[in-house]
Design a protein around this motif. Structure first.
Motif, PDB file in Angstrom:
ATOM      1  N   LEU A 111       1.037  -1.295   0.214  1.00 39.05           N
ATOM      2  CA  LEU A 111      -0.174   0.187  -0.046  1.00 39.05           C
ATOM      3  C   LEU A 111       0.727   1.437   0.194  1.00 39.05           C
ATOM      4  O   LEU A 111       0.607   2.513  -0.570  1.00 39.05           O
ATOM      5  N   PHE A 112       2.010   1.200   0.485  1.00 34.96           N
ATOM      6  CA  PHE A 112       3.017   2.325   0.647  1.00 34.96           C
ATOM      7  C   PHE A 112       3.473   2.853  -0.697  1.00 34.96           C
ATOM      8  O   PHE A 112       3.834   3.964  -0.869  1.00 34.96           O
ATOM      9  N   ASN A 113       3.280   1.853  -1.741  1.00 32.84           N
ATOM     10  CA  ASN A 113       3.752   2.237  -2.918  1.00 32.84           C
ATOM     11  C   ASN A 113       2.880   2.641  -3.869  1.00 32.84           C
ATOM     12  O   ASN A 113       2.914   3.285  -5.075  1.00 32.84           O
ATOM     13  N   VAL A 114       1.451   2.949  -3.336  1.00 34.63           N
ATOM     14  CA  VAL A 114       0.322   3.692  -4.036  1.00 34.63           C
ATOM     15  C   VAL A 114       0.285   4.841  -3.598  1.00 34.63           C
ATOM     16  O   VAL A 114       0.071   5.275  -2.331  1.00 34.63           O
ATOM     17  N   ALA A 115      -0.036   5.922  -4.748  1.00 36.06           N
ATOM     18  CA  ALA A 115      -0.066   7.408  -4.599  1.00 36.06           C
ATOM     19  C   ALA A 115      -1.126   7.674  -3.468  1.00 36.06           C
ATOM     20  O   ALA A 115      -2.214   7.033  -3.720  1.00 36.06           O
ATOM     21  N   ALA A 116      -0.705   8.683  -2.608  1.00 31.01           N
ATOM     22  CA  ALA A 116      -1.978   8.887  -1.564  1.00 31.01           C
ATOM     23  C   ALA A 116      -3.302   9.511  -2.352  1.00 31.01           C
ATOM     24  O   ALA A 116      -4.275   9.227  -1.698  1.00 31.01           O
ATOM     25  N   GLU A 117      -3.264  10.155  -3.416  1.00 37.51           N
ATOM     26  CA  GLU A 117      -4.502  10.375  -4.132  1.00 37.51           C
ATOM     27  C   GLU A 117      -5.450   9.401  -4.416  1.00 37.51           C
ATOM     28  O   GLU A 117      -6.700   9.388  -4.426  1.00 37.51           O
ATOM     29  N   LEU A 160     -12.672  -5.212 -12.248  1.00 37.26           N
ATOM     30  CA  LEU A 160     -13.870  -4.458 -12.520  1.00 37.26           C
ATOM     31  C   LEU A 160     -14.276  -3.332 -11.538  1.00 37.26           C
ATOM     32  O   LEU A 160     -14.352  -3.510 -10.508  1.00 37.26           O
ATOM     33  N   CYS A 161     -14.782  -2.228 -12.434  1.00 34.92           N
ATOM     34  CA  CYS A 161     -14.981  -1.079 -11.514  1.00 34.92           C
ATOM     35  C   CYS A 161     -13.964  -0.602 -10.756  1.00 34.92           C
ATOM     36  O   CYS A 161     -13.986  -0.533  -9.656  1.00 34.92           O
ATOM     37  N   CYS A 162     -12.682  -0.512 -11.282  1.00 31.56           N
ATOM     38  CA  CYS A 162     -11.306  -0.148 -10.546  1.00 31.56           C
ATOM     39  C   CYS A 162     -11.431   1.164  -9.833  1.00 31.56           C
ATOM     40  O   CYS A 162     -10.583   1.371  -9.062  1.00 31.56           O
ATOM     41  N   GLY A 163     -12.097   1.982 -10.193  1.00 34.29           N
ATOM     42  CA  GLY A 163     -12.177   3.388  -9.725  1.00 34.29           C
ATOM     43  C   GLY A 163     -10.842   4.000  -9.583  1.00 34.29           C
ATOM     44  O   GLY A 163     -10.317   3.902 -10.997  1.00 34.29           O
ATOM     45  N   SER A 164     -10.158   4.582  -8.773  1.00 37.30           N
ATOM     46  CA  SER A 164      -8.955   5.302  -8.828  1.00 37.30           C
ATOM     47  C   SER A 164      -7.881   4.455  -9.087  1.00 37.30           C
ATOM     48  O   SER A 164      -6.671   4.934  -9.019  1.00 37.30           O
ATOM     49  N   GLY A 165      -8.103   3.069  -8.911  1.00 37.01           N
ATOM     50  CA  GLY A 165      -6.914   2.019  -9.180  1.00 37.01           C
ATOM     51  C   GLY A 165      -6.397   1.447  -8.020  1.00 37.01           C
ATOM     52  O   GLY A 165      -5.152   1.015  -8.251  1.00 37.01           O
ATOM     53  N   ARG A 166      -6.636   1.754  -6.869  1.00 38.67           N
ATOM     54  CA  ARG A 166      -6.033   1.393  -5.521  1.00 38.67           C
ATOM     55  C   ARG A 166      -5.798  -0.154  -5.768  1.00 38.67           C
ATOM     56  O   ARG A 166      -4.541  -0.637  -5.431  1.00 38.67           O
ATOM     57  N   ASP A 167      -6.673  -0.863  -6.061  1.00 42.57           N
ATOM     58  CA  ASP A 167      -6.698  -2.386  -5.922  1.00 42.57           C
ATOM     59  C   ASP A 167      -5.946  -2.843  -7.394  1.00 42.57           C
ATOM     60  O   ASP A 167      -5.232  -3.683  -7.260  1.00 42.57           O
ATOM     61  N   THR A 168      -6.076  -2.230  -8.256  1.00 47.07           N
ATOM     62  CA  THR A 168      -5.448  -2.443  -9.344  1.00 47.07           C
ATOM     63  C   THR A 168      -3.886  -2.152  -9.561  1.00 47.07           C
ATOM     64  O   THR A 168      -3.004  -3.131  -9.619  1.00 47.07           O
ATOM     65  N   TYR A 169      -3.317  -1.232  -8.775  1.00 44.36           N
ATOM     66  CA  TYR A 169      -1.903  -1.053  -8.534  1.00 44.36           C
ATOM     67  C   TYR A 169      -1.516  -2.027  -7.558  1.00 44.36           C
ATOM     68  O   TYR A 169      -0.380  -2.445  -7.309  1.00 44.36           O
ATOM     69  N   LEU A 170      -2.184  -2.375  -6.245  1.00 46.31           N
ATOM     70  CA  LEU A 170      -1.748  -3.529  -5.637  1.00 46.31           C
ATOM     71  C   LEU A 170      -1.486  -4.913  -5.978  1.00 46.31           C
ATOM     72  O   LEU A 170      -0.729  -5.588  -6.073  1.00 46.31           O
ATOM     73  N   ALA A 230      -1.099  -5.325  -9.348  1.00 50.41           N
ATOM     74  CA  ALA A 230       0.072  -5.084 -10.261  1.00 50.41           C
ATOM     75  C   ALA A 230       1.497  -5.616  -9.717  1.00 50.41           C
ATOM     76  O   ALA A 230       2.320  -6.065 -10.257  1.00 50.41           O
ATOM     77  N   GLN A 231       1.485  -5.266  -8.283  1.00 52.03           N
ATOM     78  CA  GLN A 231       2.561  -5.585  -7.662  1.00 52.03           C
ATOM     79  C   GLN A 231       2.735  -7.000  -7.210  1.00 52.03           C
ATOM     80  O   GLN A 231       3.749  -7.822  -7.289  1.00 52.03           O
ATOM     81  N   LEU A 232       1.491  -7.746  -6.993  1.00 53.11           N
ATOM     82  CA  LEU A 232       1.495  -9.123  -6.740  1.00 53.11           C
ATOM     83  C   LEU A 232       1.608  -9.882  -7.786  1.00 53.11           C
ATOM     84  O   LEU A 232       2.050 -11.058  -7.806  1.00 53.11           O
ATOM     85  N   VAL A 233       1.183  -9.579  -9.105  1.00 55.25           N
ATOM     86  CA  VAL A 233       1.396 -10.398 -10.347  1.00 55.25           C
ATOM     87  C   VAL A 233       2.907 -10.177 -10.818  1.00 55.25           C
ATOM     88  O   VAL A 233       3.395 -11.294 -11.386  1.00 55.25           O
ATOM     89  N   GLY A 234       3.382  -9.332 -10.424  1.00 56.27           N
ATOM     90  CA  GLY A 234       4.742  -8.995 -10.728  1.00 56.27           C
ATOM     91  C   GLY A 234       4.899  -8.499 -12.191  1.00 56.27           C
ATOM     92  O   GLY A 234       4.029  -8.447 -12.905  1.00 56.27           O
ATOM     93  N   PRO A 235       6.411  -8.386 -12.537  1.00 57.25           N
ATOM     94  CA  PRO A 235       6.531  -7.879 -13.964  1.00 57.25           C
ATOM     95  C   PRO A 235       6.079  -8.676 -15.220  1.00 57.25           C
ATOM     96  O   PRO A 235       5.895  -8.255 -16.268  1.00 57.25           O
ATOM     97  N   ASN A 236       5.957 -10.124 -14.917  1.00 56.58           N
ATOM     98  CA  ASN A 236       5.641 -10.942 -15.874  1.00 56.58           C
ATOM     99  C   ASN A 236       4.148 -10.892 -16.078  1.00 56.58           C
ATOM    100  O   ASN A 236       3.706 -11.935 -16.688  1.00 56.58           O
ATOM    101  N   GLY A 237       3.564 -10.449 -14.980  1.00 62.26           N
ATOM    102  CA  GLY A 237       1.893 -10.540 -15.121  1.00 62.26           C
ATOM    103  C   GLY A 237       1.425  -9.250 -15.771  1.00 62.26           C
ATOM    104  O   GLY A 237       1.975  -8.540 -16.150  1.00 62.26           O
TER     105      GLY A 237
END
Length: 365
Positions: free
Chosen positions: A51-57, A81-91, A93-100
């Motif tokens: 979470l610390f890697n995700v922008a405050a806004e 789906l319905c990702c909004g401002s993208g917090r879960d999307t960016y979480l 993105a870190q869990l799938v790694g660069p190959n995901g």
């Protein structure tokens, strides 16, 4: 009863406009709609420090708190789906790694713009050489820009009940999921149907309450669309304000994280083929057990007798096969996993009649 029709609020041509009306009716404070709670463990441990890697806004304009992120996402393609401002999307993105890869889909242009604003910064923050995130404006009921059988996991955070067409939503989820892929999401459900006059109110829907399904209707709609065995992983009571409680008198709400496996090896009833599973205990968040659903845990390194709907986790192309081993096959069918009491408790037939020498008739309830 046509369960899908009861909850349908719009057709294909009006999906975008419907979502826009919900966004406009949403409270000014994004967290006023939050129905998941970090304290309830809905953000997995492996994602908390990220979470610390995700922008405050992004975090401050996100409409939920917890995150429906299942384990074993590394290398996966995830659709949010319905990702909004993208917090879960960016979480994710870190869990799938660069190959995901993660595809964030959001109907509302303003919310999506926040996620897009930070895309380059987020990828640099993750130390990735190339972006593994794709952001698209669109609706879950029409994911035609995503190829069939291309996603390993689909996630949604308290937005399924916003859908104006739950059946279309689930059909699209099933279409884009790979065989043995998983729809893992959190949402609010009820113990009875909300009157349509209330659920037609955009303000009520925007609170993440008005569009909630009677939990048995959800099961029926899921099964009608090929998710034969929906499972409820975590459940907890949904907090309501006094004003909200007055709007829904007598209705009980629960927030539930659900797991739906896209597998032709599942069915609408738990059947016994003599299969056993062993969880190897290697998941960091689950060293002692694997949480299959709210009632079933697999103790690490112990053999557990399971039904056909559970053994699919370790079969075929399931990513869970990395940590779950299945023994046995489906050559022999042993019936109901719990024993079919209708059959086994049937009396010997010798002409069962009532006091008037007539065949016994059974009444409802």
């Amino acid at each position: 009863m046509d369960y899908e029709a009861y909850y349908r609020k719009s057709d294909r041509d009006g999906f975008t406009a419907y979502y826009q009306s919900i966004a406009e009716a949403s409270p000014a404070d994004p967290q006023a709609t939050a129905r998941t709670r970090d304290a309830e463990g809905t953000i997995p441990g492996e994602a908390r420090d990220k979470l610390f890697n995700v922008a405050a806004e992004i975090k401050n304009t996100f409409h939920e708190l917890g995150s429906p992120l299942p384990p074993l996402l590394e290398g996966c393609t995830v659709v949010d789906l319905c990702c909004g401002s993208g917090r879960d999307t960016y979480l994710a993105a870190q869990l799938v790694g660069p190959n995901g890869k993660v595809i964030g889909v959001e109907p509302n242009a303003e919310r999506l713009a926040v996620a897009e604003k930070y895309l380059d910064k987020e990828i640099k923050q993750f130390s990735y050489d190339a972006s593994n995130v794709e952001l698209r404006q669109g609706v879950p009921e029409d994911l035609s820009f995503i190829p069939s059988a291309s996603a390993d996991v689909v996630i949604s955070n308290c937005t399924f009940n916003l859908s104006p067409d739950k059946g279309a939503y689930l059909r699209e989820v099933k279409r884009i999921l790979k065989p043995e892929g998983e729809f893992y999401f959190t949402d609010v459900f009820t113990d009875r149907r909300i009157p349509q006059a209330v659920s037609d109110d955009a303000k009520a829907v925007a609170t993440r309450l008005g569009g909630a399904l009677f939990v048995e209707d959800f099961r029926r709609i899921a099964q009608q669309n090929g998710f034969y065995d929906p499972r409820y992983v975590m459940t907890w009571k949904t907090p309501l304000t006094d004003e909200e409680q007055a709007l829904f008198p007598g209705i009980a709400f629960a927030t539930i994280t659900s797991r739906l496996i896209n597998s032709e090896l599942t069915c609408d009833h738990c059947e016994d083929y003599g299969e056993e599973v062993v969880y190897d205990g290697s998941l960091p968040d689950y060293p002692d057990f694997f949480l299959f659903d709210k009632d079933i845990k697999f103790p690490a390194n112990q053999s557990c007798h399971v039904c056909d709907n559970v053994s699919v986790l370790g079969l075929g192309g399931s990513r869970y096969a990395k940590v779950i081993t299945v023994s046995g096959n489906r050559d022999v069918h042993y019936g109901d996993i719990h024993g079919d009491h209708v059959i086994k408790t049937a009396p010997d037939f010798s002409g069962v009649v009532d006091e008037d020498d007539q065949p016994i008739q059974v009444s409802c309830c």
